[in-house]
Design an enzyme around this catalytic site. Structure first.
Site: not given
Ligand code: IPM
Ligand code: MG
Length: 363
Positions: A146, A195, A227, A251, A255
């Site tokens: 990032y 990884k 993975d 990240d 999710d």
């Molecule tokens: C998160 C989001 C952010 C990230 C984006 C919006 C830049 O996906 O907070 O997980 O990738 O960190």
């Molecule tokens: Mg995210």
């Protein structure tokens, strides 16, 4: 006690859900005799519209001057919003990344747990869910891909894009310590995800995590390749307590973890530095498709406010009260549309603001 709270409503459903969280904070202030002073701070698409950039220096200063910041969500529809015609550094997300970096918010805590009341919304089979699951993803937030150098240049007649992934020992050590500290307050297990079969940064990650682990003899720890971790999250989520990982992996895995709970609208998060300051936000996004309809689930933002009380203000009793009220309201059968049961059980569907009212009534 008196606290200064920076409030970033942001874009999409952000303003609606933050309004409910502020309502709940005000009810807590009245009930427990505190005072919260709010300062609105612009970030994301709304800041682009007002100032031309996703985060101004004044906004950063206002955040720094606060005891903690509560954030709704930022960003819009990447296919249709004019914000995404701007160069990458001027898009809504760039504001969030700049805020994380400017405030040194290196530790991102993303809890993912299955609410017994919402078992029905979990997409996993009953035999996989077993006794439920409750994990904390500890994501490194200010390093890695990032924040590495990037470029797109033409070489030998074709475009070549580069993103670099860098981690220093100290960056790894401080997040690893946080991960083990949190594990000590939970079920004392850390799964460090990397990884290391491919990446140098992961091999260093593993080495430093092993060093840190020596200071926590009570904590059971293991290494897992990313993975495999992605697979284990849907195969046996109950095995995880703290998942400790770098920025990009965190990240993606966070999710996935939130999706397996079936209720991303319920999940809070905190981004911390080495002071008491924190940035608190729901794990879900800005959901532009349902913005302004009054149907967004405000619970993740309300629970983020509870995390703020706990981590930044040391108000555990108050945080407990909010969390207990959320459970109560679910037990009473109230649901926003995203957490409606799929088996036809009888519940009452409510909108954003009614959900906020119910949580206040049951405090
Ligand atoms: C998160 C989001 C952010 C990230 C984006 C919006 C830049 O996906 O907070 O997980 O990738 O960190
Ligand atoms: Mg995210």
């Amino acid at each position: 006690m008196e606290f200064n709270v920076g409030v970033i409503k942001g874009d999409g459903i952000g303003p609606e859900v933050v309004t409910e969280a502020v309502k709940v904070l005000d009810a807590i202030a009245a009930k427990f005799n505190h005072k919260f002073n709010y300062t609105d701070i612009l970030m994301g698409g709304c800041s682009i519209d007002a100032t031309g950039v996703p985060l101004t220096d004044e906004a950063i200063e206002a955040a720094k001057a606060s005891d903690a910041v509560l954030l709704g969500s930022i960003g819009g529809n990447t296919a249709t919003s004019p914000w995404y015609k701007l160069e990458p550094g001027l898009r809504p997300e760039a504001g969030l990344l700049k805020l994380r970096k400017s405030l040194n918010l290196f530790a991102n805590l993303r809890p993912a747990n299955l609410y017994a009341e919402l078992k029905e919304a979990c997409p996993l089979r009953e035999d996989i869910i077993g006794g439920g699951f409750d994990m904390m993803i500890m994501r490194e937030l200010t390093g890695g891909l990032y924040f590495g150098e990037r470029s797109t240049v033409e070489e030998d007649g074709q475009l070549v894009a580069r993103d670099s992934l860098t981690y220093s020992e100290n960056e790894i050590r401080r997040i690893a310590k946080r991960g083990f500290d949190i594990a000590m307050k939970r079920r004392k297990k850390v799964t460090s995800v990397d990884k290391a079969n491919v990446l140098d940064s992961s091999r260093l990650w593993r080495k430093i995590v092993e060093e840190v682990a020596k200071d926590y003899p009570e904590v059971e720890y293991e290494h897992m390749l990313v993975d495999n971790c992605a697979m284990q999250l849907v195969k046996n989520p109950g095995q995880f307590d703290v998942i400790l990982t770098e920025n990009m992996f965190g990240d993606i895995l966070s999710d996935e973890a939130s999706m397996v709970t079936g209720s991303i609208g319920m999940l809070a998060s905190a981004s911390l530095n080495d002071t008491r300051f924190g940035l608190y936000e729901p794990s879900g996004g800005s959901a532009p498709d349902i913005a302004g309809k009054g149907i967004a689930n405000p619970i993740a933002t309300i629970l983020s406010a509870a995390m703020m009380l706990r981590f930044s203000f040391d108000l555990d009793r108050e945080a407990d009260a909010i969390e207990a009220s959320v459970k109560k309201v679910l037990q009473l059968g109230y649901r926003t549309i995203d957490i409606m049961p799929r088996d036809g059980s009888v519940v009452t569907e409510v909108g954003t603001s009614k959900m906020g009212d119910l949580i206040i009534e049951n405090l």
